[in-house]
Design a protein around this motif. Sequence first.
Motif, PDB file in Angstrom:
ATOM      1  N   SER A  17       0.998  -1.161   0.014  1.00  0.00           N
ATOM      2  CA  SER A  17      -0.007   0.118  -0.024  1.00  0.00           C
ATOM      3  C   SER A  17       0.848   1.029  -0.154  1.00  0.00           C
ATOM      4  O   SER A  17       2.198   1.301   0.361  1.00  0.00           O
ATOM      5  CB  SER A  17      -1.071  -0.048   1.388  1.00  0.00           C
ATOM      6  N   ARG A  18       0.307   2.184  -0.439  1.00  0.00           N
ATOM      7  CA  ARG A  18       0.942   3.855  -0.675  1.00  0.00           C
ATOM      8  C   ARG A  18       0.050   4.826   0.073  1.00  0.00           C
ATOM      9  O   ARG A  18      -1.172   4.408  -0.228  1.00  0.00           O
ATOM     10  CB  ARG A  18       1.503   3.957  -1.902  1.00  0.00           C
ATOM     11  N   THR A  19       0.596   5.924   0.464  1.00  0.00           N
ATOM     12  CA  THR A  19      -0.284   6.769   1.036  1.00  0.00           C
ATOM     13  C   THR A  19      -0.001   8.025   0.868  1.00  0.00           C
ATOM     14  O   THR A  19       1.222   8.479   0.268  1.00  0.00           O
ATOM     15  CB  THR A  19       0.048   6.707   2.821  1.00  0.00           C
ATOM     16  N   ALA A  20      -0.724   9.066   0.952  1.00  0.00           N
ATOM     17  CA  ALA A  20      -0.672  10.481   0.366  1.00  0.00           C
ATOM     18  C   ALA A  20      -1.545  11.118   1.085  1.00  0.00           C
ATOM     19  O   ALA A  20      -2.763  10.789   1.525  1.00  0.00           O
ATOM     20  CB  ALA A  20      -0.654  10.621  -1.132  1.00  0.00           C
ATOM     21  N   VAL A  21      -1.571  12.534   1.390  1.00  0.00           N
ATOM     22  CA  VAL A  21      -2.344  13.622   1.967  1.00  0.00           C
ATOM     23  C   VAL A  21      -3.187  14.469   0.960  1.00  0.00           C
ATOM     24  O   VAL A  21      -2.395  14.964   0.136  1.00  0.00           O
ATOM     25  CB  VAL A  21      -1.663  14.392   2.730  1.00  0.00           C
ATOM     26  N   VAL A  22      -4.371  14.367   0.859  1.00  0.00           N
ATOM     27  CA  VAL A  22      -5.240  15.381  -0.024  1.00  0.00           C
ATOM     28  C   VAL A  22      -6.097  16.325   1.017  1.00  0.00           C
ATOM     29  O   VAL A  22      -6.391  15.887   2.097  1.00  0.00           O
ATOM     30  CB  VAL A  22      -5.938  14.477  -0.927  1.00  0.00           C
ATOM     31  N   HIS A  23      -6.343  17.430   0.203  1.00  0.00           N
ATOM     32  CA  HIS A  23      -6.846  18.296   0.917  1.00  0.00           C
ATOM     33  C   HIS A  23      -8.624  18.137   0.542  1.00  0.00           C
ATOM     34  O   HIS A  23      -9.020  17.848  -0.650  1.00  0.00           O
ATOM     35  CB  HIS A  23      -6.715  19.896   0.627  1.00  0.00           C
ATOM     36  N   VAL A  24      -9.266  17.955   1.702  1.00  0.00           N
ATOM     37  CA  VAL A  24     -10.692  17.913   1.723  1.00  0.00           C
ATOM     38  C   VAL A  24     -11.387  19.400   1.177  1.00  0.00           C
ATOM     39  O   VAL A  24     -11.237  20.268   1.833  1.00  0.00           O
ATOM     40  CB  VAL A  24     -11.482  17.278   2.902  1.00  0.00           C
ATOM     41  N   HIS A  31     -13.567  22.614   1.283  1.00  0.00           N
ATOM     42  CA  HIS A  31     -14.185  23.117   2.611  1.00  0.00           C
ATOM     43  C   HIS A  31     -13.390  22.803   3.657  1.00  0.00           C
ATOM     44  O   HIS A  31     -14.041  23.033   4.973  1.00  0.00           O
ATOM     45  CB  HIS A  31     -15.731  22.608   2.726  1.00  0.00           C
ATOM     46  N   GLY A  32     -12.297  22.564   3.668  1.00  0.00           N
ATOM     47  CA  GLY A  32     -11.187  22.596   4.949  1.00  0.00           C
ATOM     48  C   GLY A  32     -11.019  21.042   5.278  1.00  0.00           C
ATOM     49  O   GLY A  32     -11.660  20.303   5.123  1.00  0.00           O
ATOM     50  N   GLY A  33      -9.781  20.934   5.849  1.00  0.00           N
ATOM     51  CA  GLY A  33      -9.255  19.928   6.400  1.00  0.00           C
ATOM     52  C   GLY A  33      -8.466  18.950   5.601  1.00  0.00           C
ATOM     53  O   GLY A  33      -8.231  19.389   4.361  1.00  0.00           O
ATOM     54  N   THR A  34      -7.918  17.943   5.854  1.00  0.00           N
ATOM     55  CA  THR A  34      -7.142  17.049   5.135  1.00  0.00           C
ATOM     56  C   THR A  34      -7.502  15.628   5.339  1.00  0.00           C
ATOM     57  O   THR A  34      -8.284  15.290   6.439  1.00  0.00           O
ATOM     58  CB  THR A  34      -5.746  17.096   5.572  1.00  0.00           C
ATOM     59  N   ALA A  35      -7.232  14.742   4.375  1.00  0.00           N
ATOM     60  CA  ALA A  35      -7.689  13.211   4.496  1.00  0.00           C
ATOM     61  C   ALA A  35      -6.343  12.388   4.137  1.00  0.00           C
ATOM     62  O   ALA A  35      -5.726  13.064   3.285  1.00  0.00           O
ATOM     63  CB  ALA A  35      -8.836  12.935   3.740  1.00  0.00           C
ATOM     64  N   LEU A  36      -6.393  11.170   4.543  1.00  0.00           N
ATOM     65  CA  LEU A  36      -5.013  10.500   4.189  1.00  0.00           C
ATOM     66  C   LEU A  36      -5.760   9.383   3.381  1.00  0.00           C
ATOM     67  O   LEU A  36      -6.783   8.701   3.416  1.00  0.00           O
ATOM     68  CB  LEU A  36      -4.474   9.873   5.460  1.00  0.00           C
ATOM     69  N   ALA A  37      -5.039   9.345   1.941  1.00  0.00           N
ATOM     70  CA  ALA A  37      -5.470   8.260   0.934  1.00  0.00           C
ATOM     71  C   ALA A  37      -4.533   7.371   1.119  1.00  0.00           C
ATOM     72  O   ALA A  37      -3.367   7.376   0.957  1.00  0.00           O
ATOM     73  CB  ALA A  37      -5.449   9.056  -0.493  1.00  0.00           C
ATOM     74  N   VAL A  38      -5.151   6.198   1.186  1.00  0.00           N
ATOM     75  CA  VAL A  38      -4.239   4.805   1.169  1.00  0.00           C
ATOM     76  C   VAL A  38      -4.829   3.672   0.006  1.00  0.00           C
ATOM     77  O   VAL A  38      -5.986   3.449  -0.123  1.00  0.00           O
ATOM     78  CB  VAL A  38      -4.762   4.072   2.491  1.00  0.00           C
ATOM     79  N   ALA A  39      -3.687   3.572  -0.981  1.00  0.00           N
ATOM     80  CA  ALA A  39      -4.240   2.731  -1.970  1.00  0.00           C
ATOM     81  C   ALA A  39      -3.339   1.544  -1.992  1.00  0.00           C
ATOM     82  O   ALA A  39      -2.138   1.582  -1.687  1.00  0.00           O
ATOM     83  CB  ALA A  39      -3.572   3.552  -3.331  1.00  0.00           C
ATOM     84  N   GLY A  40      -4.155   0.522  -2.521  1.00  0.00           N
ATOM     85  CA  GLY A  40      -3.280  -0.858  -2.379  1.00  0.00           C
ATOM     86  C   GLY A  40      -4.173  -1.954  -2.757  1.00  0.00           C
ATOM     87  O   GLY A  40      -5.400  -1.790  -2.278  1.00  0.00           O
ATOM     88  N   ARG A  41      -4.094  -2.957  -3.286  1.00  0.00           N
ATOM     89  CA  ARG A  41      -4.662  -4.225  -3.513  1.00  0.00           C
ATOM     90  C   ARG A  41      -5.905  -3.637  -4.266  1.00  0.00           C
ATOM     91  O   ARG A  41      -7.044  -4.469  -4.252  1.00  0.00           O
ATOM     92  CB  ARG A  41      -5.187  -4.735  -2.202  1.00  0.00           C
ATOM     93  N   GLY A  42      -5.798  -2.535  -5.063  1.00  0.00           N
ATOM     94  CA  GLY A  42      -6.921  -2.236  -5.993  1.00  0.00           C
ATOM     95  C   GLY A  42      -7.970  -1.556  -5.128  1.00  0.00           C
ATOM     96  O   GLY A  42      -9.307  -1.472  -5.735  1.00  0.00           O
ATOM     97  N   ILE A  43      -7.599  -0.976  -4.085  1.00  0.00           N
ATOM     98  CA  ILE A  43      -8.688  -0.281  -3.190  1.00  0.00           C
ATOM     99  C   ILE A  43      -8.097   0.978  -2.794  1.00  0.00           C
ATOM    100  O   ILE A  43      -6.951   1.010  -2.576  1.00  0.00           O
ATOM    101  CB  ILE A  43      -9.074  -1.336  -2.045  1.00  0.00           C
TER     102      ILE A  43
END
Length: 834
Positions: free
Chosen positions: A725-732, A734-746
């Motif tokens: 899996s790999r991770t990255a931070v994206v901006h939501v 209207h404010g805030g951040t979320a952590l995107a986790v990609a791996g195994r096709g999800i």
Amino acid sequence: MTPRRSGAEPVPSDRASATERPNAAVARALLDLAAQAAPGNLNPYLTHHLAGHVATARAWSLLESMPSVLDRLAPDTVATEVLAGVFGRSSLPVGVAATAGEAHLLSVTPSADRSLVRNLASLRFAGRMATPPGTTEGVWCVLWGELPGRPLHFVLSGHRGEVTDVVPLVTADRGTLLASASADATIRIWDPMTLRQIGPPIVGHTAEVRSLGVLPTEDGGTLLVSTSADRTIRVWDPLAGRQLRCDPMPSEQFFLPHVRMLNLPGSRPLMALTDLRTVRLWDPHTGRVVGRPLKGHTGMVTDIVAATLPDGRTVVATSCLNDDILLWEWDGRELRRTTRLMRRVRLRHDSGVTSLVVIVLPEGVYLASLSGSVVRSWELPHGRPAGKSDVISEGVGLEPKGRLTLVRPPDGNPLLILAATGGGRLLEPRPVIPVGQPLNGHTGAVTSACALELDATRALAVTGGVDHTVRLWNLSRTSVPGDVPSLHERRGWTEDAAIIPTLDGRGRLAIAHVPHAVRQFDLDSGELAGPFLPIMAECLAVLPEHGDGMPRLAVADRSTHRIVLWDPGTGRETGRLRYEGSGPITAMVGIAGEHGSPLLVTACSAERGLIRVWDTESGEEHGPPLVGHHAHIREFAVAERRGLAILASVCNDGALRLWGPREGVTGPILNSAESPVLSVTAVPRTWDQRAALVSTGADGTLRVWDPVSCRETTGAVGPAAGRDSRTAVVHVPHGGTALAVAGRGILELWDPLTGTFLHAVPCPPASSGFLLRSHGAQLAIVGGRGVTVLKLQDSAHNLRIDPGARRPRDRRLIDLWAVRKPPDGMLDRLIRGH
């Protein structure tokens, strides 16, 4: 009016106009009715039967023009209607083809997210999106993508292990069915017209089922013979799922990857069994060995086939991993050795012969043999070479698992189906040349293949793979499309990628292609932007802004292992570091220096655990190396701690360390697990003045750390999306951040500060080594030969943190691309956290 039954033939062309007028009116009226329905309130009849009306009226283009309706229909019914009437006969609109081809995913995806999956599929099937970006529902939308081309096909999911064999079953009452064996110790029976499993799995074996054979009976029925790693041979009634015989495997047997049922004159069908140097014939009716063992090979026997020659003789050919092929003649009671087809095939093949196929043509009888990536054809009975193919396809046939299967499409001209490590391929047998597009849908090796005749006008190729799936492919030469152009296929393999901020805020995606150059693409549109950098790069890093222009790009030269600095706006070299490379650069990151001059941090595979810091203005090393790791360093991240930029590094020694690179200070060890830490991502300071570090490990966990206290955040530990899996931070929005986790096709979204699970959708499957890069609300998924850019839409404001949300108990159940379909409603419950 009820829709056309699945499997019915299309209306003949001479009566089409008279028949389709009322059907078209009905289909249009029902489509308009579905378009007026509120989201989530579509009539159940329309959900399950509207596709049938569209198929009867041949109104697929009209359905594609209404994507909101298409995404609310039952995907499996769309796939069934496409397979019954259109697949293999005529072309389909891109959106409908994508829905049919990914029905196994869409059926477990909420309707709001189906447009994302459909657009990703259309990029693979046709090289373009079915729906313009920004006009779809759901949390994510696809901005653009360039993915390797893939022919339209259908997926059967259900096995929980590698599919080891697939065979067709022709029954008197059920027509043509499909049987598949798996490493999960089960056999499954499928209806290829409805893409559904018939009955429960057939169980009885206690270990991996290795191969299957079909045994016709005198009363017109069909039995199934299976061999297993539990050292038994079993005979089954496939429709009843009942075991009829269970016999121990004779002697100390090895067994063929595929059971070969030999139909020899004057004998009932026999099954061939092999051991290290011997072949035995086994009667599945009595459970006894027939005749004497066939001896003469010097290695592991890999395949056996029978052929009837023009003079009426019946010969059997056997092959082995020591490269020799032997011929045997059947005298009505047993096989006796006649002549050696080739004394040393090693002179013609690079490795052992793994598969044989007999091809009967008007001009003679031929034998095709597979060895590594080379397929040859020989004229029987003399063994004269009749054709050769040295390169089948990139990465195909490089392992001993390769198999050949013969199929005769409706046009009468035979084809070979190659199942091998790198995927599947259709081949002309004489001369041996590839045909059409590679069968590149499996996410791993193709382990088995067979041909399936649906009716008098259509035949399908069937493949099974290590990704636990069975896939159905079109065999029509006329409808097999050419390769879909791909950004990466045209420009080489991707080594690394980085996102360069621009003055207009759009950002550029820089991709290092081997063996070509570093190219830049507009992150919003995918168009080429700016000059390319003529260097063979192995690693990229963006330096912090210094001045009023664009940030500079640090590039590690693959050929010399030296580090060059570039201005991405002008394409000019701005400096070089005085680094005499002793090996490949494995990790780089830019960090702000003490007086504004950017620093560059590097790790080299030849310098075990050593971290070097460079002054990019002078090109000299900034202080002594940082020492502490004891193995290969995988990745760097830059975080903030008490107002200062700090460096985080992860290593195969299981340590996550913090450093003060400007001061040359070795910081604390956050994690000291025995298993390697695969990646680390820095979460920037947010509105509540909190920051975080997120790491993923080889133990399948995702952990969140506080860089100030150097402790793991309470309650923030959860299972990652897979070992790779790999991770990255994206901006939501209207404010805030979320952590995107990609791996195994999800692709998952998490709150990085509290560990709260937010959302999950399927994403493009990628092999190990793919990259995840983010810029604002945009996320780039970069694989070896493909790239997809997604964006969080305005609807993502619903992802604001809910302290009462529950984390799913086992996120590994959302394994949609390759392994298995979750139970009905499971994905919906997981996403909602119930």
